[in-house]
Design an enzyme around this catalytic site. Structure first.
Site, PDB file in Angstrom:
ATOM      1  N   ASP A  39      -6.676 -14.006  -1.369  1.00  0.00           N
ATOM      2  CA  ASP A  39      -7.125 -12.859  -0.577  1.00  0.00           C
ATOM      3  C   ASP A  39      -8.298 -13.288   0.304  1.00  0.00           C
ATOM      4  O   ASP A  39      -9.189 -14.013  -0.143  1.00  0.00           O
ATOM      5  CB  ASP A  39      -7.536 -11.712  -1.502  1.00  0.00           C
ATOM      6  CG  ASP A  39      -7.645 -10.394  -0.766  1.00  0.00           C
ATOM      7  OD1 ASP A  39      -6.810  -9.504  -0.993  1.00  0.00           O
ATOM      8  OD2 ASP A  39      -8.584 -10.265   0.070  1.00  0.00           O
ATOM      9  N   ILE A  40      -8.302 -12.821   1.534  1.00  0.00           N
ATOM     10  CA  ILE A  40      -9.343 -13.220   2.486  1.00  0.00           C
ATOM     11  C   ILE A  40     -10.707 -12.612   2.128  1.00  0.00           C
ATOM     12  O   ILE A  40     -11.753 -13.139   2.537  1.00  0.00           O
ATOM     13  CB  ILE A  40      -8.923 -12.804   3.922  1.00  0.00           C
ATOM     14  CG1 ILE A  40      -9.624 -13.647   4.968  1.00  0.00           C
ATOM     15  CG2 ILE A  40      -9.122 -11.321   4.170  1.00  0.00           C
ATOM     16  CD1 ILE A  40      -9.044 -13.477   6.359  1.00  0.00           C
ATOM     17  N   ASN A  97      -1.261  -1.356  -4.726  1.00  0.00           N
ATOM     18  CA  ASN A  97      -1.554  -0.070  -4.095  1.00  0.00           C
ATOM     19  C   ASN A  97      -0.327   0.389  -3.323  1.00  0.00           C
ATOM     20  O   ASN A  97       0.285  -0.400  -2.597  1.00  0.00           O
ATOM     21  CB  ASN A  97      -2.756  -0.219  -3.155  1.00  0.00           C
ATOM     22  CG  ASN A  97      -4.038  -0.499  -3.907  1.00  0.00           C
ATOM     23  OD1 ASN A  97      -4.308   0.120  -4.932  1.00  0.00           O
ATOM     24  ND2 ASN A  97      -4.833  -1.446  -3.421  1.00  0.00           N
ATOM     25  N   GLU A 105      -3.439  -0.969   2.548  1.00  0.00           N
ATOM     26  CA  GLU A 105      -3.774  -1.210   3.956  1.00  0.00           C
ATOM     27  C   GLU A 105      -2.740  -2.063   4.671  1.00  0.00           C
ATOM     28  O   GLU A 105      -2.587  -1.945   5.883  1.00  0.00           O
ATOM     29  CB  GLU A 105      -5.148  -1.869   4.056  1.00  0.00           C
ATOM     30  CG  GLU A 105      -6.236  -0.922   3.563  1.00  0.00           C
ATOM     31  CD  GLU A 105      -7.595  -1.230   4.116  1.00  0.00           C
ATOM     32  OE1 GLU A 105      -7.835  -2.393   4.450  1.00  0.00           O
ATOM     33  OE2 GLU A 105      -8.411  -0.296   4.189  1.00  0.00           O
ATOM     34  N   VAL A 106      -2.070  -2.944   3.937  1.00  0.00           N
ATOM     35  CA  VAL A 106      -1.087  -3.828   4.582  1.00  0.00           C
ATOM     36  C   VAL A 106       0.310  -3.366   4.167  1.00  0.00           C
ATOM     37  O   VAL A 106       0.616  -3.291   2.969  1.00  0.00           O
ATOM     38  CB  VAL A 106      -1.314  -5.298   4.174  1.00  0.00           C
ATOM     39  CG1 VAL A 106      -0.276  -6.196   4.844  1.00  0.00           C
ATOM     40  CG2 VAL A 106      -2.723  -5.749   4.540  1.00  0.00           C
ATOM     41  N   HIS A 110       2.492  -6.134  -1.833  1.00  0.00           N
ATOM     42  CA  HIS A 110       1.686  -7.221  -2.394  1.00  0.00           C
ATOM     43  C   HIS A 110       1.137  -6.788  -3.739  1.00  0.00           C
ATOM     44  O   HIS A 110       0.741  -5.639  -3.912  1.00  0.00           O
ATOM     45  CB  HIS A 110       0.551  -7.643  -1.456  1.00  0.00           C
ATOM     46  CG  HIS A 110      -0.239  -6.505  -0.887  1.00  0.00           C
ATOM     47  ND1 HIS A 110       0.250  -5.693   0.116  1.00  0.00           N
ATOM     48  CD2 HIS A 110      -1.475  -6.022  -1.186  1.00  0.00           C
ATOM     49  CE1 HIS A 110      -0.650  -4.783   0.413  1.00  0.00           C
ATOM     50  NE2 HIS A 110      -1.710  -4.950  -0.370  1.00  0.00           N
ATOM     51  N   HIS A 112      -1.912  -7.713  -6.278  1.00  0.00           N
ATOM     52  CA  HIS A 112      -3.184  -8.425  -6.419  1.00  0.00           C
ATOM     53  C   HIS A 112      -3.242  -8.996  -7.836  1.00  0.00           C
ATOM     54  O   HIS A 112      -2.961  -8.284  -8.810  1.00  0.00           O
ATOM     55  CB  HIS A 112      -4.368  -7.470  -6.276  1.00  0.00           C
ATOM     56  CG  HIS A 112      -4.459  -6.765  -4.952  1.00  0.00           C
ATOM     57  ND1 HIS A 112      -5.394  -7.091  -3.991  1.00  0.00           N
ATOM     58  CD2 HIS A 112      -3.753  -5.731  -4.426  1.00  0.00           C
ATOM     59  CE1 HIS A 112      -5.270  -6.285  -2.945  1.00  0.00           C
ATOM     60  NE2 HIS A 112      -4.269  -5.446  -3.183  1.00  0.00           N
TER      61      HIS A 112
HETATM   62  P1  5GP Z   1      -4.324  -3.374  -0.035  1.00  0.00           P
HETATM   63  O1  5GP Z   1      -5.561  -2.553   0.194  1.00  0.00           O
HETATM   64  O2  5GP Z   1      -3.298  -3.148   1.039  1.00  0.00           O
HETATM   65  O3  5GP Z   1      -3.793  -3.251  -1.427  1.00  0.00           O
HETATM   66  O4  5GP Z   1      -4.809  -4.880   0.041  1.00  0.00           O
HETATM   67  C1  5GP Z   1      -4.754  -5.654   1.208  1.00  0.00           C
HETATM   68  C2  5GP Z   1      -5.489  -6.943   0.907  1.00  0.00           C
HETATM   69  O5  5GP Z   1      -5.150  -7.871   1.910  1.00  0.00           O
HETATM   70  C3  5GP Z   1      -7.007  -6.791   0.914  1.00  0.00           C
HETATM   71  O6  5GP Z   1      -7.535  -7.194  -0.344  1.00  0.00           O
HETATM   72  C4  5GP Z   1      -7.457  -7.708   2.057  1.00  0.00           C
HETATM   73  O7  5GP Z   1      -8.654  -8.385   1.789  1.00  0.00           O
HETATM   74  C5  5GP Z   1      -6.280  -8.658   2.203  1.00  0.00           C
HETATM   75  N1  5GP Z   1      -6.067  -9.173   3.551  1.00  0.00           N
HETATM   76  C6  5GP Z   1      -6.055  -8.448   4.700  1.00  0.00           C
HETATM   77  N2  5GP Z   1      -5.823  -9.252   5.756  1.00  0.00           N
HETATM   78  C7  5GP Z   1      -5.669 -10.495   5.262  1.00  0.00           C
HETATM   79  C8  5GP Z   1      -5.407 -11.761   5.870  1.00  0.00           C
HETATM   80  O8  5GP Z   1      -5.266 -11.898   7.083  1.00  0.00           O
HETATM   81  N3  5GP Z   1      -5.319 -12.831   5.037  1.00  0.00           N
HETATM   82  C9  5GP Z   1      -5.469 -12.716   3.677  1.00  0.00           C
HETATM   83  N4  5GP Z   1      -5.367 -13.843   2.956  1.00  0.00           N
HETATM   84  N5  5GP Z   1      -5.726 -11.540   3.074  1.00  0.00           N
HETATM   85  C10 5GP Z   1      -5.825 -10.448   3.859  1.00  0.00           C
END
Ligand code: 5GP
Length: 125
Positions: A39-40, A97, A105-106, A110, A112
């Site tokens: 994760d970034i 999520n 958000e994405v 995914h 985690h």
């Molecule tokens: P969500 O909130 O959708 O469950 O988690 C999205 C995750 O993707 C977040 O923890 C965020 O830090 C990670 N993320 C967003 N953009 C990128 C990216 O460009 N590269 C990587 N490696 N992680 C990302």
């Protein structure tokens, strides 16, 4: 901004670009069904994301439409990533999520994987 998990799959989402190699990531695992990368913006000492290769918006979409082979392959990949990273002894947390209230958000499924310290209560109160 959290997404609406009922929307159709968007080929231009950031994880689709990572899958296609258009955006760099630190890959730690890949097989026929899944890839995993750091994760970034980690929220634990070890924070890895596992995503299926298939185009699925969320766990809801995946569990409804994916083949049995994709589902088995993805679940095994999540376990293998944690095992390969040596997380089983001290323990780890899985988190997915789905949609707005969960803060997804994405819009590509995914999971985690979080570990490396006691992770505290499941949710902030
Ligand atoms: P969500 O909130 O959708 O469950 O988690 C999205 C995750 O993707 C977040 O923890 C965020 O830090 C990670 N993320 C967003 N953009 C990128 C990216 O460009 N590269 C990587 N490696 N992680 C990302």
């Amino acid at each position: 901004m959290p997404i609406d998990a009922t929307l159709p799959y968007d080929d231009e989402n950031i994880f689709a670009k990572i899958l296609r190699g258009e955006i760099p990531s630190t890959r730690v695992y890949e097989d026929e069904f899944a890839i995993a990368f750091h994760d970034i913006a980690p929220v634990a000492p070890h924070h890895i994301l596992v995503i299926p290769r298939g185009a699925y918006v969320s766990w809801d979409d995946f569990s409804a439409r994916a083949s049995d082979a994709e589902i088995a392959g993805f679940v095994r990949a999540v376990g293998a990533v944690a095992r390969d990273a040596g997380m089983v002894g001290d323990g780890y947390r899985l988190l997915a999520n789905i949609g707005r209230d969960a803060g997804q958000e994405v819009p590509h499924l995914h999971v985690h994987i979080l570990s490396g310290r006691p992770l505290g209560p499941m949710l902030a109160r």
